[in-house]
Each structure stands twice: as structure tokens, then as C-alpha cells.
Design an enzyme around this catalytic site. Structure first.
Site, PDB file in Angstrom:
ATOM      1  N   GLU A  49      26.757  -2.038 -62.750  1.00  0.00           N
ATOM      2  CA  GLU A  49      26.802  -0.794 -61.985  1.00  0.00           C
ATOM      3  C   GLU A  49      26.294  -1.100 -60.584  1.00  0.00           C
ATOM      4  OE1 GLU A  49      25.165   3.802 -62.330  1.00  0.00           O
ATOM      5  OE2 GLU A  49      24.538   2.298 -63.791  1.00  0.00           O
ATOM      6  N   ASP A  60      18.433  10.043 -56.937  1.00  0.00           N
ATOM      7  CA  ASP A  60      17.682   8.794 -57.085  1.00  0.00           C
ATOM      8  C   ASP A  60      16.216   8.978 -56.737  1.00  0.00           C
ATOM      9  OD1 ASP A  60      19.876   7.023 -57.785  1.00  0.00           O
ATOM     10  OD2 ASP A  60      20.612   7.409 -55.763  1.00  0.00           O
TER      11      ASP A  60
END
Length: 280
Positions: A49, A60
Site C-alpha cells: 500500500e 491519518d
């Protein structure tokens, strides 16, 4: 069949759980990314990824936010990420690569142009954090035309109706976020994860990867017992950050960590598939 589907079929046939490491493309320097991708595969990664740097990474946590900032400071763009994938494909034609990011850079490039460029580079899938299935029709069609999988996130708060809706448009695999909050947050509850994965599998006929809260071999093994894939991000990116000033040490260090995770997952898989001893 896509590279992602092929890889999961291979793993299923051998009763193995996928290991999917996450790194931010261009962190800490653009020239380290492709070498690191190859090192992770050599150490046992099954898919990769690859985070696309974006200026407002709302999903995030601070560790990956700082990684994005380091990559952006080096001028890394979506086009650069696709070029890294193309370079990776020069030596690796088999390992699936999924780009994870946000919609804005794709909108700037244009859905059709992005989908064509992604396919040409050898990108297998994309995970766009801020595209709900109700609003992604044009992007979904563009990616399907180029046979690029669209991976969706599911959360602990996702209802059965929501899971079914995502199942109508997702392809490749689905990514279950095992804890509430941003990347790198909290500790995962293996029993809760197992129950949610079972609910997802009843409604989506795709492999289920589990990420967030996986920090070491122990937590990776616990997730491997219930999921089709173990996804590890912040624990890797944190080590990259610590080695930012010694980039030559990144690939071997992360390779060792991936090998540790792979060993723990393989041990869990072996235990789960070991025939019970028959006593007389």
C-alpha cells in the site's frame, strides 16, 4: 483476473494470510521508495500500500502526517507516485500495489486520465479515503474501464446497510479499520475485530484486510487469526522517520521488521490450519 485477486487466490490456496505494509511514497526521499518496496517484498510482503502525499490528510495520525510533509517538501506529486510504481514494475511484475490517498489530486489530473495513467504504470488498485460510494460514480467507471480495483474502507461504526452498499462498488478487497480514530490510534480488540469481520464477510464476497492498531508480531498474529490480510502502516512509517537522516539503513531495517511480522503471521496460520491430534 487482477493481480490483487490472483494474489489472494494464491494465498487462500495455501492457507496463508496476506501481509500488506504501508509506506508513504517519497518519504523520506523519493529515491528510497522503490528500493524499499522491493525490500519489503523480499522480506515477505504480499501486497504493498503506497500512500500518495496530500496536504490535508484528515484520516491519518501524526506519524503519517509527518511522512506526508516530508514527501511534499521533496516535491512528490501523484505523477511521481505513478512513476515509482512504473519503476517498481521493471523488476516485479507480480506483487500488487494499491495507492492510498485523497480525491483532490485525482480530480486535478482528471478521472479518465488518472485511470489510464495508473493502469499504464502497473498500479492495481486505489483507496480514496474521502470518496463515499454515493459520490464516486465517475471515478468508479473510469477505474473499471482500466481494470483498476477500487478498495473501500469500513469502520467499527459501519452499519450492515452501509457494508452492503460498499460491497456493491468495491473490488479487490475491503479494508476494515479496526479502531475508531486516525491511523496509529488506540489498541485493537481482537474479539471485536473478529465479530465485525464476520459481519462484513456475510455481505461482501471479497477478502477483508484489517489495519490500524497493528504494531508488532503479536498484534499481527491476532489479526491473522480472523482476517484475510494484515495491514501495517504507522509502525513502519515511525521507523522510517527515525532513520530519515540515514536513508541507507531504511530498507534493511524495514525488511527485518516485515520478516518479523511475516514470521508471526505464518505461525498463526500454521496453528489455525494444523490438524487436531487424535488420541486413543
Amino acid at each position: 483476473m487482477s493481480r490483487i485477486s490472483t494474489r489472494f487466490e494464491q494465498l487462500r490456496a495455501t492457507h496463508r494470510t496476506a501481509l500488506i505494509p504501508f509506506i508513504t511514497a517519497g518519504d523520506p526521499r523519493p529515491e528510497t521508495t522503490v528500493e524499499l518496496m522491493h525490500a519489503m517484498v523480499a522480506a515477505g510482503a504480499d501486497l504493498i500500500e503506497l500512500g500518495v502525499p496530500f496536504s490535508d490528510p484528515i484520516a491519518d495520525g501524526p506519524v503519517i502526517q509527518r511522512a506526508t510533509e516530508r514527501a511534499l517538501a521533496r516535491g512528490v506529486s501523484l505523477s511521481d507516485v505513478l512513476e515509482m510504481v512504473r519503476q517498481f514494475r521493471e523488476r516485479d511484475a507480480d506483487t500488487p500495489v494499491v495507492a492510498m490517498g485523497y480525491l483532490n489530486p485525482i480530480e486535478v489530473m482528471g478521472y479518465g486520465r488518472f485511470a489510464r495513467a495508473a493502469a499504464a504504470a502497473g498500479l492495481d488498485g486505489v483507496l480514496i479515503v474521502d470518496v463515499p460510494p454515493e459520490e464516486g460514480h465517475e471515478l468508479v467507471q473510469a477505474l473499471r474501464t482500466e481494470s483498476v480495483d477500487l478498495v473501500y474502507l469500513l469502520a467499527p461504526t459501519s452499519t450492515e446497510r452501509r457494508i452492503s452498499r460498499i460491497g456493491e462498488v468495491a473490488s479487490g478487497f475491503v479494508y476494515y479499520v479496526s479502531v475508531k480514530g486516525v491511523t496509529g490510534a488506540a489498541n485493537l480488540d481482537a474479539d471485536e475485530v473478529a465479530a465485525k469481520v464476520e459481519t462484513i464477510r456475510a455481505r461482501i464476497p471479497l477478502p477483508v484486510g484489517v489495519g490500524f492498531g497493528i504494531k508488532d508480531g503479536e498484534t499481527a498474529a491476532r489479526v491473522a487469526a480472523v482476517a484475510d490480510a494484515v495491514i501495517v502502516g504507522s509502525a513502519i512509517v515511525r521507523q522510517i522517520e527515525a532513520l530519515a537522516e540515514t536513508p541507507e539503513a531504511i530498507a534493511p531495517t524495514i525488511g527485518d521488521f516485515i520478516a518479523e511480522l511475516r514470521g508471526a503471521i505464518d505461525a498463526a496460520d500454521a496453528a489455525a490450519n494444523r490438524p487436531e491430534q487424535v488420541t486413543s
